[in-house]
Motif scaffolding. Structure first.
Motif, mmCIF file in Angstrom:
data_model
loop_
_atom_site.group_PDB
_atom_site.id
_atom_site.type_symbol
_atom_site.label_atom_id
_atom_site.label_comp_id
_atom_site.label_asym_id
_atom_site.label_seq_id
_atom_site.Cartn_x
_atom_site.Cartn_y
_atom_site.Cartn_z
ATOM 1 N N LYS A 145 0.834 -1.196 0.000
ATOM 2 C CA LYS A 145 0.000 0.000 0.000
ATOM 3 C C LYS A 145 0.875 1.254 0.000
ATOM 4 O O LYS A 145 0.517 2.263 -0.588
ATOM 5 C CB LYS A 145 -0.906 -0.008 1.238
ATOM 6 C CG LYS A 145 -2.042 0.991 1.184
ATOM 7 C CD LYS A 145 -3.017 0.741 2.327
ATOM 8 C CE LYS A 145 -4.084 1.835 2.409
ATOM 9 N NZ LYS A 145 -4.921 1.897 1.218
ATOM 10 N N TYR B 205 -2.601 2.503 -13.786
ATOM 11 C CA TYR B 205 -2.755 3.945 -13.898
ATOM 12 C C TYR B 205 -1.805 4.617 -12.924
ATOM 13 O O TYR B 205 -1.540 4.096 -11.841
ATOM 14 C CB TYR B 205 -4.181 4.377 -13.538
ATOM 15 C CG TYR B 205 -5.170 4.321 -14.663
ATOM 16 C CD1 TYR B 205 -5.837 3.133 -14.961
ATOM 17 C CD2 TYR B 205 -5.448 5.441 -15.427
ATOM 18 C CE1 TYR B 205 -6.749 3.079 -16.004
ATOM 19 C CE2 TYR B 205 -6.366 5.397 -16.466
ATOM 20 C CZ TYR B 205 -7.004 4.218 -16.742
ATOM 21 O OH TYR B 205 -7.906 4.171 -17.774
ATOM 22 N N GLN C 283 -1.414 8.190 -10.800
ATOM 23 C CA GLN C 283 -2.093 9.418 -10.370
ATOM 24 C C GLN C 283 -1.065 10.338 -9.749
ATOM 25 O O GLN C 283 -0.451 10.013 -8.733
ATOM 26 C CB GLN C 283 -3.211 9.110 -9.367
ATOM 27 C CG GLN C 283 -4.043 10.339 -9.013
ATOM 28 C CD GLN C 283 -5.208 10.026 -8.079
ATOM 29 O OE1 GLN C 283 -5.047 9.341 -7.089
ATOM 30 N NE2 GLN C 283 -6.388 10.541 -8.411
ATOM 31 N N PHE D 222 -2.384 2.967 -9.415
ATOM 32 C CA PHE D 222 -3.606 2.180 -9.253
ATOM 33 C C PHE D 222 -3.652 1.066 -10.290
ATOM 34 O O PHE D 222 -3.432 1.295 -11.480
ATOM 35 C CB PHE D 222 -4.852 3.057 -9.455
ATOM 36 C CG PHE D 222 -5.152 3.966 -8.307
ATOM 37 C CD1 PHE D 222 -4.813 5.307 -8.373
ATOM 38 C CD2 PHE D 222 -5.770 3.482 -7.160
ATOM 39 C CE1 PHE D 222 -5.088 6.166 -7.311
ATOM 40 C CE2 PHE D 222 -6.048 4.331 -6.096
ATOM 41 C CZ PHE D 222 -5.697 5.676 -6.171
ATOM 42 N N TYR E 212 -14.526 0.298 -14.634
ATOM 43 C CA TYR E 212 -13.374 -0.323 -13.997
ATOM 44 C C TYR E 212 -13.672 -0.652 -12.549
ATOM 45 O O TYR E 212 -14.464 0.017 -11.897
ATOM 46 C CB TYR E 212 -12.194 0.658 -13.937
ATOM 47 C CG TYR E 212 -11.526 1.001 -15.229
ATOM 48 C CD1 TYR E 212 -10.736 2.146 -15.306
ATOM 49 C CD2 TYR E 212 -11.641 0.219 -16.368
ATOM 50 C CE1 TYR E 212 -10.085 2.494 -16.461
ATOM 51 C CE2 TYR E 212 -10.990 0.569 -17.524
ATOM 52 C CZ TYR E 212 -10.212 1.705 -17.571
ATOM 53 O OH TYR E 212 -9.563 2.050 -18.722
ATOM 54 N N PHE F 90 -11.201 -0.593 -9.362
ATOM 55 C CA PHE F 90 -9.850 -0.166 -9.006
ATOM 56 C C PHE F 90 -9.371 -0.845 -7.743
ATOM 57 O O PHE F 90 -10.155 -1.165 -6.846
ATOM 58 C CB PHE F 90 -9.814 1.350 -8.776
ATOM 59 C CG PHE F 90 -9.782 2.154 -10.039
ATOM 60 C CD1 PHE F 90 -10.962 2.531 -10.663
ATOM 61 C CD2 PHE F 90 -8.579 2.546 -10.611
ATOM 62 C CE1 PHE F 90 -10.946 3.284 -11.832
ATOM 63 C CE2 PHE F 90 -8.557 3.287 -11.779
ATOM 64 C CZ PHE F 90 -9.736 3.659 -12.392
ATOM 65 N N GLY F 91 -8.059 -1.019 -7.668
ATOM 66 C CA GLY F 91 -7.428 -1.417 -6.425
ATOM 67 C C GLY F 91 -7.280 -0.197 -5.520
ATOM 68 O O GLY F 91 -7.604 0.935 -5.907
ATOM 69 N N SER F 92 -6.786 -0.434 -4.327
ATOM 70 C CA SER F 92 -6.709 0.640 -3.326
ATOM 71 C C SER F 92 -5.511 1.558 -3.515
ATOM 72 O O SER F 92 -5.377 2.543 -2.810
ATOM 73 C CB SER F 92 -6.691 0.044 -1.923
ATOM 74 O OG SER F 92 -5.607 -0.858 -1.814
ATOM 75 N N TYR G 3 -16.677 8.655 -11.465
ATOM 76 C CA TYR G 3 -16.045 7.934 -10.378
ATOM 77 C C TYR G 3 -15.841 8.899 -9.216
ATOM 78 O O TYR G 3 -15.658 10.104 -9.412
ATOM 79 C CB TYR G 3 -14.674 7.398 -10.790
ATOM 80 C CG TYR G 3 -14.710 6.223 -11.747
ATOM 81 C CD1 TYR G 3 -14.824 6.424 -13.116
ATOM 82 C CD2 TYR G 3 -14.643 4.914 -11.270
ATOM 83 C CE1 TYR G 3 -14.858 5.348 -13.993
ATOM 84 C CE2 TYR G 3 -14.668 3.834 -12.144
ATOM 85 C CZ TYR G 3 -14.772 4.063 -13.500
ATOM 86 O OH TYR G 3 -14.809 2.994 -14.361
ATOM 87 N N GLN H 122 -8.501 7.057 -0.527
ATOM 88 C CA GLN H 122 -9.061 5.789 -1.009
ATOM 89 C C GLN H 122 -8.933 5.659 -2.518
ATOM 90 O O GLN H 122 -8.443 6.540 -3.199
ATOM 91 C CB GLN H 122 -10.522 5.662 -0.584
ATOM 92 C CG GLN H 122 -10.704 5.579 0.918
ATOM 93 C CD GLN H 122 -12.128 5.218 1.279
ATOM 94 O OE1 GLN H 122 -12.839 4.565 0.529
ATOM 95 N NE2 GLN H 122 -12.548 5.636 2.465
ATOM 96 N N HIS H 123 -9.392 4.507 -3.019
ATOM 97 C CA HIS H 123 -9.336 4.264 -4.458
ATOM 98 C C HIS H 123 -10.590 4.805 -5.134
ATOM 99 O O HIS H 123 -11.527 5.221 -4.466
ATOM 100 C CB HIS H 123 -9.201 2.764 -4.724
ATOM 101 C CG HIS H 123 -10.363 1.958 -4.206
ATOM 102 N ND1 HIS H 123 -10.541 1.657 -2.875
ATOM 103 C CD2 HIS H 123 -11.408 1.393 -4.849
ATOM 104 C CE1 HIS H 123 -11.631 0.943 -2.727
ATOM 105 N NE2 HIS H 123 -12.180 0.768 -3.896
ATOM 106 N N LEU H 124 -10.573 4.795 -6.437
ATOM 107 C CA LEU H 124 -11.724 5.268 -7.196
ATOM 108 C C LEU H 124 -12.833 4.219 -7.184
ATOM 109 O O LEU H 124 -12.594 3.023 -7.317
ATOM 110 C CB LEU H 124 -11.340 5.534 -8.654
ATOM 111 C CG LEU H 124 -10.624 6.840 -8.914
ATOM 112 C CD1 LEU H 124 -9.157 6.704 -8.634
ATOM 113 C CD2 LEU H 124 -10.842 7.289 -10.347
ATOM 114 N N LEU I 166 -16.855 3.465 -8.781
ATOM 115 C CA LEU I 166 -17.808 3.867 -9.809
ATOM 116 C C LEU I 166 -19.089 4.404 -9.157
ATOM 117 O O LEU I 166 -19.706 3.734 -8.343
ATOM 118 C CB LEU I 166 -18.134 2.659 -10.691
ATOM 119 C CG LEU I 166 -19.002 2.909 -11.908
ATOM 120 C CD1 LEU I 166 -18.304 3.843 -12.887
ATOM 121 C CD2 LEU I 166 -19.330 1.582 -12.600
#
Lengths: 114, 112
Positions: free
Chosen positions: A9, A35, A37, A90, A103, A105-107, B36, B42-44, B46
């Motif tokens: 993480k 991805y 960010q 991500f 999608y 997404f993972g954390s 999103y 935290q993560h994205l 939907l």
């Protein structure tokens, strides 16, 4: 049960080191993505794999190498880390190529290069 | 090439205020549209998506979005925001086998 899980993480490392981030999905999806960010929250696609085959490889330094041993896993290896690589990475997966259904997404993995 | 523009980079509201976040896309074919949400740290996740049919799409947590084809827009709305809606919101557009393109995000802060 986490659908898309990434490890680690958090990752703090020195410039010049090599590191890997792992990603696994248990959704049975065919396509996986990485991805990046940046600090301004901008999301940029790096790679996309469909059933273990690379289908998208955006303009990313070749120090970044994805590896997909099977369709449930997509790992990201980074060589010779640089300060500018610091970001949140991500992993994501989708039912189909292109993610037209959305999608999962993972954390995220927060990479800090010092 | 497709692109997605989110005009509001930062939005600050008080609880119970109404929300509308703008999203415009450019894409030369049948488009799929997404919103999103990314809560702090935290993560994205939907919120909602549009493929076809009714242009007014209902999502989770009371959010909705309207697809207006003539304006190439897919704005996100919520009639009454809560403090817990504080997050980053991303619009994305894609179609067919094209990887969705994400907008740069809108940071929403809701004051209690």
């Amino acid at each position: 049960d986490t659908a898309v899980s990434q490890t680690p993480k958090y990752l703090v490392t020195q410039m010049g080191n090599d590191k890997s981030i792992k990603c696994e999905q248990n959704l049975g999806h065919d396509t996986m993505y990485w991805y990046k960010q940046d600090s301004k929250k901008f999301l940029k696609i790096m790679f996309s794999y469909n059933n273990k085959e690379l289908i998208i490889n955006e303009t990313v330094p070749n120090r970044f190498s994805p590896k997909s041993p099977d369709k449930a896993h997509l790992n990201l290896h980074i060589n010779s880390l640089e300060l500018g690589d610091s970001a949140v990475y991500f992993c994501a997966s989708s039912q189909n190529t292109g993610g037209s259904y959305g999608y999962t997404f993972g954390s995220g993995t927060r990479l800090t290069v010092v | 090439a497709q692109s997605v523009s989110q005009h509001n980079h930062h939005v600050i509201l008080s609880e119970a205020a109404s929300l509308e976040l703008g999203c415009n896309y450019s894409y030369g074919g049948t488009v799929n549209l997404f919103w999103y949400v990314q809560y702090p740290g935290q993560h994205l996740q939907l919120l909602l998506k549009y493929f076809s049919g009714d242009p007014l799409v209902k999502g989770i947590k009371g959010f909705e979005a309207e697809f207006i084809k003539s304006k190439f827009s897919f704005n996100l709305r919520k009639p009454s925001v809560q403090w817990s809606d504080t997050a980053e919101y991303f619009c994305a557009a894609g179609g067919g086998s094209y990887i969705p393109t994400f907008g740069r995000g809108t940071s929403l802060i809701v004051h209690p």
